[in-house]
Enzyme design. Structure first.
Site, PDB file in Angstrom:
ATOM      1  NE  ARG A 100      -3.960   0.458   1.816  1.00 48.03           N
ATOM      2  CZ  ARG A 100      -5.214   0.539   2.284  1.00 48.03           C
ATOM      3  NH1 ARG A 100      -5.493   1.347   3.298  1.00 48.03           N
ATOM      4  NH2 ARG A 100      -6.182  -0.191   1.766  1.00 48.03           N
ATOM      5  CG  HIS A 127      -8.329  -0.203  -3.179  1.00 45.10           C
ATOM      6  ND1 HIS A 127      -7.524  -1.258  -2.785  1.00 45.10           N
ATOM      7  CD2 HIS A 127      -9.080   0.118  -2.088  1.00 45.10           C
ATOM      8  CE1 HIS A 127      -7.772  -1.538  -1.508  1.00 45.10           C
ATOM      9  NE2 HIS A 127      -8.707  -0.730  -1.072  1.00 45.10           N
ATOM     10  CD  GLN A 130     -12.898  -1.998  -1.302  1.00 48.90           C
ATOM     11  OE1 GLN A 130     -12.119  -1.819  -0.391  1.00 48.90           O
ATOM     12  NE2 GLN A 130     -14.100  -2.525  -1.113  1.00 48.90           N
ATOM     13  CG  ASP A 223     -13.751   5.926  -1.434  1.00 50.02           C
ATOM     14  OD1 ASP A 223     -13.709   5.811  -0.186  1.00 50.02           O
ATOM     15  OD2 ASP A 223     -12.717   5.941  -2.150  1.00 50.02           O
ATOM     16  CB  CYS A 262     -14.476   0.842  -0.508  1.00 52.27           C
ATOM     17  SG  CYS A 262     -13.994   2.576  -0.465  1.00 52.27           S
ATOM     18  NE  ARG A 290     -10.783  -5.671   0.034  1.00 47.26           N
ATOM     19  CZ  ARG A 290      -9.969  -4.662   0.402  1.00 47.26           C
ATOM     20  NH1 ARG A 290     -10.484  -3.597   0.981  1.00 47.26           N
ATOM     21  NH2 ARG A 290      -8.670  -4.699   0.149  1.00 47.26           N
TER      22      ARG A 290
HETATM   23  N1   CP Z   1     -11.438  -0.447   1.995  1.00 47.71           N
HETATM   24  C1   CP Z   1     -10.182  -0.485   2.462  1.00 47.71           C
HETATM   25  O1   CP Z   1      -9.225  -0.688   1.725  1.00 47.71           O
HETATM   26  O2   CP Z   1     -10.080  -0.305   3.804  1.00 47.71           O
HETATM   27  P1   CP Z   1      -8.732  -0.095   4.628  1.00 47.71           P
HETATM   28  O3   CP Z   1      -8.182   1.244   4.258  1.00 47.71           O
HETATM   29  O4   CP Z   1      -9.164  -0.175   6.054  1.00 47.71           O
HETATM   30  O5   CP Z   1      -7.772  -1.189   4.257  1.00 47.71           O
HETATM   31  N1  NVA Z   2     -10.166   6.478  -1.680  1.00 51.01           N
HETATM   32  C1  NVA Z   2      -9.849   6.030  -0.359  1.00 51.01           C
HETATM   33  C2  NVA Z   2     -10.034   4.557  -0.247  1.00 51.01           C
HETATM   34  C3  NVA Z   2      -9.747   3.978   1.096  1.00 51.01           C
HETATM   35  C4  NVA Z   2      -9.907   2.489   1.112  1.00 51.01           C
HETATM   36  C5  NVA Z   2      -8.409   6.435  -0.021  1.00 51.01           C
HETATM   37  O1  NVA Z   2      -7.535   6.265  -0.879  1.00 51.01           O
HETATM   38  O2  NVA Z   2      -8.169   6.910   1.089  1.00 51.01           O
END
Ligand code: CP
Ligand code: NVA
Length: 307
Positions: A100, A127, A130, A223, A262, A290
């Site tokens: 990440r 992502h 997701q 989101d 999400c 997930r």
């Molecule tokens: N939806 C998602 O990726 O959640 P987190 O940021 O908690 O991993």
């Molecule tokens: N768009 C959001 C998604 C989190 C899972 C972010 O990048 O923070």
């Protein structure tokens, strides 16, 4: 050959459907296997995570493997060691890296230099884990009818939205995206989604009108307006207000509408608390999935990477 999963187009439509359908089996059987027996998978995260981190760690454990979590600040990366050397070093120790990261470009570079599978656990651009899981959540509910649903994504044209465009193309879905002007999704991801949609009969429609997107929708997805790393954008949330998922906007959708998020949610911004609570059961099924989808993804990647 190793298989990476950096963007959804790293799998073809048949492979995507196989992962989705195998997710159903993984969920029904509460799959435990030896696919990752003797394997060590590292999670390298530079942003916070609740769902992605925990669901991956549990999934790896259920598949017989060992996982460990690394924050960038604890690695020499934080002192300037470059991406090439980090990727080459980790590849000598572990059997895969789940990343990440703030920069998608950095992740692409990392995957080029790594000799083990690399999985995108979210970047500024995409992502894929997701959306793979979200497509499963809809498949679990609607089966093959998923292709006949009107899915509306409403809010910021961010990493999740970009990936929905590709997912729509990959799985042949029908997606309406409504964002404020100037916050549309990335044009490269739009084109990738369009190219795939030509093969799969998918349909992507972009608008700046949230009512047009939500009208008669079967599914409304949102989101956060301010993604991780974009905190400066907090000043412009005013333009997002007409895109809030509230009772009035939802009244344009079908009576049977399902709401997806999400997570994490910022209640009072992109979604009201009452709408969130009304749809909480489905939203947390989406979160649960997930785990199941990532078991299926890991199973796919490690069986392919062996052959
Ligand atoms: N939806 C998602 O990726 O959640 P987190 O940021 O908690 O991993
Ligand atoms: N768009 C959001 C998604 C989190 C899972 C972010 O990048 O923070």
């Amino acid at each position: 050959m190793k298989r990476d999963f950096i963007d959804l187009w790293n799998v073809d439509p048949d492979e995507g459907w196989k992962i989705v359908k195998d997710t159903l089996k993984a969920k029904e059987n509460n799959l435990k296997s030896n696919t990752l027996s003797g394997k060590n998978i590292a999670l390298l995260f530079t942003k916070p995570s609740t769902r992605t981190r925990v669901s991956f760690e549990v999934a790896i454990n259920h598949l017989g493997g060992n996982s460990f979590f690394m924050q960038e600040g604890h690695l020499q990366l934080s002192r300037g060691e470059d991406v090439q050397d980090t990727a080459r070093t980790l590849s000598r120790y572990v059997d895969g890296v789940i990343v990440r990261n703030h920069s998608h470009t950095w992740l692409e570079e990392f995957s080029k230099w790594a000799s083990v599978p690399v999985i995108n656990a979210l970047t500024d651009k995409s992502h894929p884990c997701q959306i793979l899981s979200d497509v499963f959540t809809l498949y679990e509910r609607f089966g093959e009818d998923i292709k006949n649903l009107k899915i509306a994504y409403v809010g910021d044209g961010n990493n999740v939205c970009n990936t929905w465009l590709v997912g729509t193309g990959l799985f042949g879905l029908n997606l309406f995206v409504a964002t404020p002007e100037g916050f549309e999704p990335n044009s490269y991801y739009f084109q990738a989604g369009e190219d795939l949609a030509k093969m799969t009969d998918g349909n992507i429609y972009l608008t700046n009108n949230p009512f047009e997107a939500v009208k008669e929708a079967d599914v409304v997805y949102t989101d956060v307006w301010v993604s991780m790393g974009e905190e400066k954008k907090e000043e412009v949330t005013e333009v997002f207000k007409p895109f809030q998922i509230n009772g009035e906007l939802l009244s344009y959708a079908k009576d049977t509408v399902l709401v997806m998020h999400c997570l994490p949610a910022k209640k009072g911004q992109e979604i009201t608390s009452d709408v969130f609570e009304k749809h909480a059961d489905f939203i947390f099924t989406q979160a649960e999935n997930r785990l199941h989808a990532q078991k299926s993804l890991l199973d796919f990647i490690y069986k392919k990477s062996h052959s």
